[in-house]
Motif scaffolding. Structure first.
Motif, PDB file in Angstrom:
ATOM      1  N   ASP A 120       0.835  -1.208   0.000  1.00  0.00           N
ATOM      2  CA  ASP A 120       0.000   0.000   0.000  1.00  0.00           C
ATOM      3  C   ASP A 120       0.867   1.254   0.000  1.00  0.00           C
ATOM      4  O   ASP A 120       1.879   1.317   0.697  1.00  0.00           O
ATOM      5  CB  ASP A 120      -0.919   0.022   1.220  1.00  0.00           C
ATOM      6  N   LYS A 121       0.457   2.245  -0.758  1.00  0.00           N
ATOM      7  CA  LYS A 121       1.210   3.500  -0.832  1.00  0.00           C
ATOM      8  C   LYS A 121       0.969   4.380   0.384  1.00  0.00           C
ATOM      9  O   LYS A 121       1.789   5.215   0.717  1.00  0.00           O
ATOM     10  CB  LYS A 121       0.853   4.240  -2.118  1.00  0.00           C
ATOM     11  N   ARG A 122      -0.153   4.218   1.058  1.00  0.00           N
ATOM     12  CA  ARG A 122      -0.403   4.894   2.334  1.00  0.00           C
ATOM     13  C   ARG A 122      -1.078   3.882   3.252  1.00  0.00           C
ATOM     14  O   ARG A 122      -1.782   2.986   2.797  1.00  0.00           O
ATOM     15  CB  ARG A 122      -1.198   6.174   2.169  1.00  0.00           C
ATOM     16  N   PRO A 123      -0.885   3.996   4.551  1.00  0.00           N
ATOM     17  CA  PRO A 123      -1.299   2.942   5.480  1.00  0.00           C
ATOM     18  C   PRO A 123      -2.753   2.996   5.950  1.00  0.00           C
ATOM     19  O   PRO A 123      -3.052   2.651   7.093  1.00  0.00           O
ATOM     20  CB  PRO A 123      -0.327   3.138   6.649  1.00  0.00           C
ATOM     21  N   ALA A 124      -3.686   3.367   5.093  1.00  0.00           N
ATOM     22  CA  ALA A 124      -5.087   3.467   5.500  1.00  0.00           C
ATOM     23  C   ALA A 124      -5.672   2.107   5.894  1.00  0.00           C
ATOM     24  O   ALA A 124      -6.598   2.045   6.699  1.00  0.00           O
ATOM     25  CB  ALA A 124      -5.918   4.088   4.382  1.00  0.00           C
ATOM     26  N   ARG A 125      -5.136   1.015   5.327  1.00  0.00           N
ATOM     27  CA  ARG A 125      -5.640  -0.320   5.675  1.00  0.00           C
ATOM     28  C   ARG A 125      -4.785  -0.998   6.740  1.00  0.00           C
ATOM     29  O   ARG A 125      -5.051  -2.123   7.113  1.00  0.00           O
ATOM     30  CB  ARG A 125      -5.722  -1.199   4.423  1.00  0.00           C
ATOM     31  N   TRP A 126      -3.794  -0.318   7.257  1.00  0.00           N
ATOM     32  CA  TRP A 126      -2.917  -0.867   8.302  1.00  0.00           C
ATOM     33  C   TRP A 126      -3.604  -0.722   9.655  1.00  0.00           C
ATOM     34  O   TRP A 126      -3.115  -0.040  10.548  1.00  0.00           O
ATOM     35  CB  TRP A 126      -1.604  -0.102   8.338  1.00  0.00           C
ATOM     36  N   ILE A 127      -4.739  -1.333   9.834  1.00  0.00           N
ATOM     37  CA  ILE A 127      -5.485  -1.093  11.062  1.00  0.00           C
ATOM     38  C   ILE A 127      -4.822  -1.755  12.260  1.00  0.00           C
ATOM     39  O   ILE A 127      -4.247  -2.823  12.169  1.00  0.00           O
ATOM     40  CB  ILE A 127      -6.969  -1.479  10.937  1.00  0.00           C
ATOM     41  N   HIS A 128      -4.905  -1.061  13.376  1.00  0.00           N
ATOM     42  CA  HIS A 128      -4.305  -1.563  14.614  1.00  0.00           C
ATOM     43  C   HIS A 128      -5.409  -2.014  15.559  1.00  0.00           C
ATOM     44  O   HIS A 128      -6.592  -1.746  15.327  1.00  0.00           O
ATOM     45  CB  HIS A 128      -3.419  -0.495  15.270  1.00  0.00           C
ATOM     46  N   ASN A 129      -5.029  -2.713  16.603  1.00  0.00           N
ATOM     47  CA  ASN A 129      -5.988  -3.248  17.579  1.00  0.00           C
ATOM     48  C   ASN A 129      -7.067  -4.091  16.901  1.00  0.00           C
ATOM     49  O   ASN A 129      -8.257  -3.935  17.161  1.00  0.00           O
ATOM     50  CB  ASN A 129      -6.636  -2.121  18.394  1.00  0.00           C
ATOM     51  N   VAL A 130      -6.637  -5.002  16.020  1.00  0.00           N
ATOM     52  CA  VAL A 130      -7.574  -5.887  15.325  1.00  0.00           C
ATOM     53  C   VAL A 130      -8.299  -6.758  16.351  1.00  0.00           C
ATOM     54  O   VAL A 130      -7.671  -7.387  17.200  1.00  0.00           O
ATOM     55  CB  VAL A 130      -6.838  -6.769  14.292  1.00  0.00           C
TER      56      VAL A 130
END
Length: 130
Positions: A108-118
């Motif tokens: 990904d070019k930006r971390p919008a889908r890098w969700i934390h606390n899954v």
């Protein structure tokens, strides 16, 4: 199926080094492939992925209800082969404020889908109707 550190320990581990993106600093992430998690759960893949299974979605939700959605086809090794890691360590340390799990998508070019606390990973089956 419940995922915890013990369950992930029995799956193949992978790691990725990322460069600084957005407000994230460069890091060494380690965890398991989301593809392996789905395979462990018995989700269709490979040659089974056709027909109504092509409309199957994977929804990942964080503790703050932030959600991202993937099609099963984009994650499947025989189709999109998107690399998604369910990370449980960063730079050799267990995730604390972002954990216990976080998605890392090195493509990904930006971390919008890098969700934390899954908190949950839901598989939403495709409609068998036409």
């Amino acid at each position: 199926m419940t995922l915890d550190r013990q369950a992930l320990a029995g799956m193949p581990r992978m790691s990725i080094d990322t460069t600084a993106i957005h407000h994230e600093s460069a890091a060494h992430w380690q965890g398991v492939s989301l593809k392996d998690v789905l395979q462990h759960a018995g989700v269709p893949s490979g040659e089974q992925l056709r027909g109504h299974n092509m409309a199957t979605m994977v929804r990942v939700t964080a503790s703050d209800n932030y959600q991202v959605v993937f099609s099963l086809g984009e994650l499947d090794p025989m189709l999109g082969n998107e690399q998604v890691i369910l990370a449980d360590t960063r730079d050799g340390q267990p995730l604390t404020k972002d954990g216990p799990f976080r998605l890392v998508l090195p493509g990904d070019k930006r971390p919008a889908r890098w969700i934390h606390n899954v908190t949950t990973i839901d598989v939403i089956l495709g409609n068998a109707g036409h």
